[in-house]
Design a protein around this motif. Sequence first.
Motif, PDB file in Angstrom:
ATOM      1  N   PHE A 178      -8.719   8.025  -5.622  1.00 35.35           N
ATOM      2  CA  PHE A 178      -7.817   7.730  -4.508  1.00 35.35           C
ATOM      3  C   PHE A 178      -6.799   8.853  -4.357  1.00 35.35           C
ATOM      4  CE2 PHE A 178      -4.100   5.575  -2.617  1.00 35.35           C
ATOM      5  CZ  PHE A 178      -4.713   5.023  -1.498  1.00 35.35           C
ATOM      6  N   ASP A 179      -6.799   9.488  -3.186  1.00 30.18           N
ATOM      7  CA  ASP A 179      -5.853  10.578  -2.936  1.00 30.18           C
ATOM      8  C   ASP A 179      -4.843  10.200  -1.859  1.00 30.18           C
ATOM      9  OD1 ASP A 179      -7.413  10.544  -0.701  1.00 30.18           O
ATOM     10  OD2 ASP A 179      -8.020  12.652  -0.790  1.00 30.18           O
ATOM     11  N   GLY A 180      -4.648   8.893  -1.701  1.00 29.56           N
ATOM     12  CA  GLY A 180      -3.715   8.416  -0.694  1.00 29.56           C
ATOM     13  C   GLY A 180      -4.386   7.989   0.594  1.00 29.56           C
TER      14      GLY A 180
ATOM     15  N   THR B 137     -13.709   0.088  -7.772  1.00 31.56           N
ATOM     16  CA  THR B 137     -14.550  -0.755  -6.929  1.00 31.56           C
ATOM     17  C   THR B 137     -13.788  -1.198  -5.680  1.00 31.56           C
ATOM     18  OG1 THR B 137     -13.920  -2.748  -8.157  1.00 31.56           O
ATOM     19  CG2 THR B 137     -15.878  -1.549  -8.910  1.00 31.56           C
ATOM     20  N   LEU B 138     -14.519  -1.826  -4.762  1.00 32.79           N
ATOM     21  CA  LEU B 138     -13.954  -2.131  -3.452  1.00 32.79           C
ATOM     22  C   LEU B 138     -12.717  -3.034  -3.498  1.00 32.79           C
ATOM     23  CD1 LEU B 138     -14.317  -1.475  -0.485  1.00 32.79           C
ATOM     24  CD2 LEU B 138     -15.820  -3.463  -0.277  1.00 32.79           C
ATOM     25  N   PRO B 139     -12.675  -4.087  -4.324  1.00 30.78           N
ATOM     26  CA  PRO B 139     -11.453  -4.906  -4.343  1.00 30.78           C
ATOM     27  C   PRO B 139     -10.196  -4.093  -4.666  1.00 30.78           C
ATOM     28  CG  PRO B 139     -13.240  -6.089  -5.399  1.00 30.78           C
ATOM     29  CD  PRO B 139     -13.744  -4.692  -5.153  1.00 30.78           C
ATOM     30  N   ALA B 140     -10.301  -3.168  -5.619  1.00 31.38           N
ATOM     31  CA  ALA B 140      -9.137  -2.343  -5.965  1.00 31.38           C
ATOM     32  C   ALA B 140      -8.789  -1.386  -4.831  1.00 31.38           C
ATOM     33  CB  ALA B 140      -9.413  -1.565  -7.248  1.00 31.38           C
ATOM     34  N   ILE B 141      -9.815  -0.843  -4.180  1.00 34.14           N
ATOM     35  CA  ILE B 141      -9.576   0.069  -3.056  1.00 34.14           C
ATOM     36  C   ILE B 141      -8.870  -0.661  -1.921  1.00 34.14           C
ATOM     37  CG2 ILE B 141     -10.706   1.461  -1.266  1.00 34.14           C
ATOM     38  CD1 ILE B 141     -12.932   2.015  -3.362  1.00 34.14           C
ATOM     39  N   GLU B 142      -9.340  -1.864  -1.599  1.00 37.59           N
ATOM     40  CA  GLU B 142      -8.721  -2.626  -0.509  1.00 37.59           C
ATOM     41  C   GLU B 142      -7.298  -3.045  -0.876  1.00 37.59           C
ATOM     42  OE1 GLU B 142      -9.955  -2.500   2.219  1.00 37.59           O
ATOM     43  OE2 GLU B 142     -12.083  -2.135   1.891  1.00 37.59           O
TER      44      GLU B 142
ATOM     45  N   GLU C  13      -1.232  -2.556  -0.013  1.00 36.05           N
ATOM     46  CA  GLU C  13       0.003  -2.715  -0.781  1.00 36.05           C
ATOM     47  C   GLU C  13       0.857  -1.449  -0.707  1.00 36.05           C
ATOM     48  OE1 GLU C  13       1.228  -5.375  -2.287  1.00 36.05           O
ATOM     49  OE2 GLU C  13      -0.483  -6.535  -1.533  1.00 36.05           O
ATOM     50  N   SER C  14       2.076  -1.597  -0.238  1.00 36.52           N
ATOM     51  CA  SER C  14       2.983  -0.447  -0.153  1.00 36.52           C
ATOM     52  C   SER C  14       3.572  -0.097  -1.516  1.00 36.52           C
ATOM     53  CB  SER C  14       4.116  -0.738   0.840  1.00 36.52           C
ATOM     54  OG  SER C  14       4.830  -1.911   0.451  1.00 36.52           O
ATOM     55  N   GLU C  15       3.669  -1.104  -2.398  1.00 38.09           N
ATOM     56  CA  GLU C  15       4.181  -0.871  -3.750  1.00 38.09           C
ATOM     57  C   GLU C  15       3.186  -1.453  -4.756  1.00 38.09           C
ATOM     58  OE1 GLU C  15       8.125  -2.305  -4.233  1.00 38.09           O
ATOM     59  OE2 GLU C  15       8.928  -1.200  -2.511  1.00 38.09           O
ATOM     60  N   PRO C  16       2.074  -0.761  -4.978  1.00 39.38           N
ATOM     61  CA  PRO C  16       1.030  -1.285  -5.868  1.00 39.38           C
ATOM     62  C   PRO C  16       1.464  -1.300  -7.327  1.00 39.38           C
ATOM     63  CG  PRO C  16       0.545   0.973  -5.252  1.00 39.38           C
ATOM     64  CD  PRO C  16       1.723   0.557  -4.425  1.00 39.38           C
ATOM     65  N   GLU C  17       0.811  -2.154  -8.093  1.00 39.12           N
ATOM     66  CA  GLU C  17       1.058  -2.200  -9.530  1.00 39.12           C
ATOM     67  C   GLU C  17       0.747  -0.829 -10.142  1.00 39.12           C
ATOM     68  OE1 GLU C  17       2.216  -4.385 -11.591  1.00 39.12           O
ATOM     69  OE2 GLU C  17       2.403  -6.132 -10.271  1.00 39.12           O
ATOM     70  N   PRO C  18       1.597  -0.349 -11.053  1.00 32.40           N
ATOM     71  CA  PRO C  18       1.363   0.967 -11.670  1.00 32.40           C
ATOM     72  C   PRO C  18      -0.008   1.086 -12.332  1.00 32.40           C
ATOM     73  CG  PRO C  18       3.576   0.201 -12.157  1.00 32.40           C
ATOM     74  CD  PRO C  18       2.876  -0.942 -11.483  1.00 32.40           C
TER      75      PRO C  18
ATOM     76  N   ALA D  49      -2.944  -9.178  -9.525  1.00 32.43           N
ATOM     77  CA  ALA D  49      -2.412  -8.528  -8.324  1.00 32.43           C
ATOM     78  C   ALA D  49      -3.450  -8.501  -7.210  1.00 32.43           C
ATOM     79  CB  ALA D  49      -1.962  -7.109  -8.665  1.00 32.43           C
ATOM     80  N   ILE D  50      -4.681  -8.161  -7.553  1.00 35.72           N
ATOM     81  CA  ILE D  50      -5.747  -8.086  -6.545  1.00 35.72           C
ATOM     82  C   ILE D  50      -6.048  -9.473  -5.989  1.00 35.72           C
ATOM     83  CG2 ILE D  50      -8.188  -7.551  -6.177  1.00 35.72           C
ATOM     84  CD1 ILE D  50      -7.866  -5.328  -8.301  1.00 35.72           C
ATOM     85  N   ARG D  51      -6.090 -10.468  -6.872  1.00 34.00           N
ATOM     86  CA  ARG D  51      -6.350 -11.839  -6.426  1.00 34.00           C
ATOM     87  C   ARG D  51      -5.261 -12.342  -5.482  1.00 34.00           C
ATOM     88  NH1 ARG D  51      -8.041 -15.001 -12.040  1.00 34.00           N
ATOM     89  NH2 ARG D  51     -10.198 -14.243 -12.198  1.00 34.00           N
ATOM     90  N   SER D  52      -4.023 -11.905  -5.717  1.00 35.97           N
ATOM     91  CA  SER D  52      -2.890 -12.388  -4.926  1.00 35.97           C
ATOM     92  C   SER D  52      -2.769 -11.684  -3.581  1.00 35.97           C
ATOM     93  CB  SER D  52      -1.585 -12.208  -5.718  1.00 35.97           C
ATOM     94  OG  SER D  52      -1.636 -12.929  -6.936  1.00 35.97           O
ATOM     95  N   SER D  53      -3.545 -10.634  -3.386  1.00 34.93           N
ATOM     96  CA  SER D  53      -3.488  -9.881  -2.131  1.00 34.93           C
ATOM     97  C   SER D  53      -4.630 -10.320  -1.218  1.00 34.93           C
ATOM     98  CB  SER D  53      -3.595  -8.378  -2.419  1.00 34.93           C
ATOM     99  OG  SER D  53      -4.925  -8.046  -2.800  1.00 34.93           O
ATOM    100  N   SER D  54      -4.778  -9.616  -0.108  1.00 35.37           N
ATOM    101  CA  SER D  54      -5.874  -9.904   0.828  1.00 35.37           C
ATOM    102  C   SER D  54      -7.125  -9.100   0.503  1.00 35.37           C
ATOM    103  CB  SER D  54      -5.422  -9.585   2.256  1.00 35.37           C
ATOM    104  OG  SER D  54      -5.084  -8.202   2.376  1.00 35.37           O
ATOM    105  N   ALA D  55      -7.122  -8.403  -0.643  1.00 35.08           N
ATOM    106  CA  ALA D  55      -8.212  -7.479  -0.964  1.00 35.08           C
ATOM    107  C   ALA D  55      -9.563  -8.177  -1.104  1.00 35.08           C
ATOM    108  CB  ALA D  55      -7.886  -6.717  -2.250  1.00 35.08           C
ATOM    109  N   ILE D  56      -9.583  -9.337  -1.763  1.00 33.84           N
ATOM    110  CA  ILE D  56     -10.853 -10.039  -1.970  1.00 33.84           C
ATOM    111  C   ILE D  56     -11.435 -10.484  -0.633  1.00 33.84           C
ATOM    112  CG2 ILE D  56     -11.948 -12.058  -2.996  1.00 33.84           C
ATOM    113  CD1 ILE D  56     -11.198  -9.863  -4.986  1.00 33.84           C
TER     114      ILE D  56
END
Length: 330
Positions: free
Chosen positions: A159-161, A244-249, A254-259, A281-288
């Motif tokens: 990920f480069d932003g 993987t895709l869930p982490a990418i999404e 997320e503007s302030e992702p977990e470190p 964190a991923i479960r709590s977001s809309s990523a899934i």
Amino acid sequence: MGSQLIRDLDSILTPIEVGLERVEEVLSQCAAESEIPVLHSVLSSVLGGPAKRLRPAITLLVGAGYGVETDDLVHLAAGTEALHSATLVHDDIVDAAASRRGRPAIHVAWSDAIAVLAGDYLFATAADLIARLDKPIIVRQFSRTIHLMCRSEFIDPVFDGKADAVRAQYLEKIGNKTASLVALSCDASAVVVEATPSEASALHDFGWSLGMAFQITDDILDVVGDPDVTGKPVGGDLQAGLLTLPAIEYMDVESEPEPCIRRLMEGAQLSPGEAAVAIEAIRSSSAIETASRQASMFADKARRSLARLPSHPAFDSLAELVTYATDRNR
């Protein structure tokens, strides 16, 4: 829910039950051919363990759709499964995976050296089974697929932003690694049943799209699955540093992702504690939800590809496999 899915899969495969039994017999014979006790034990564990047999099922259903039931199809189905098994044995070494299908991975149960050699032996087994068809075009299809699968291991999404760029890298990787092998089952089957060029194209598109949907669902289950059902620890991909895709999404929204997830994006492996934080964190977001929509998109493409084929109950079963691929919990 898990047992219901298994029953549903069994019902989908009922029309080819006899053919699948013949495939199992061929795979058992392949394991029994070795007179070396250790190799025999490893092969029996790999080829005789619990498995969905998705690729053999596709081959046999394509054959059924064209009214073809031959030894060639059985050997092709067994060959694709042997190839798939070989890649799993080697993948577990590369990814340092501790388990596979609820059992210790081969390199854990025996050793890295034995796992490498057993994987090589399975590649040779697949080649032998395919050679029995005496169809050079299928040999070329197999070699091209192996090239794609090997190339996938050299693609390391970072990920480069820009989420679009890393998402494209991820899709290329799973396309080469997973979708190519499912498509191979369709491509080679099309040769055996003598499908028309347009039908062969539809079968290829179906296999590729199904493989993409299947792998994205696998990656979602790595975050939300039940280890007792999937046979794999939750967050195993995250701990291995696999993007993987869930982490990418997650990173995309997320503007302030977990470190720890930011570290994952930079290629780091996560500790069990960090993986637990990342999963929550991923479960709590809309990523899934977003990743699931991607899987559904590929599933829809697979169904549209099937619509280009002649009407047949066997192709209806292939459509049911698409639903299983995205709705399963293992």
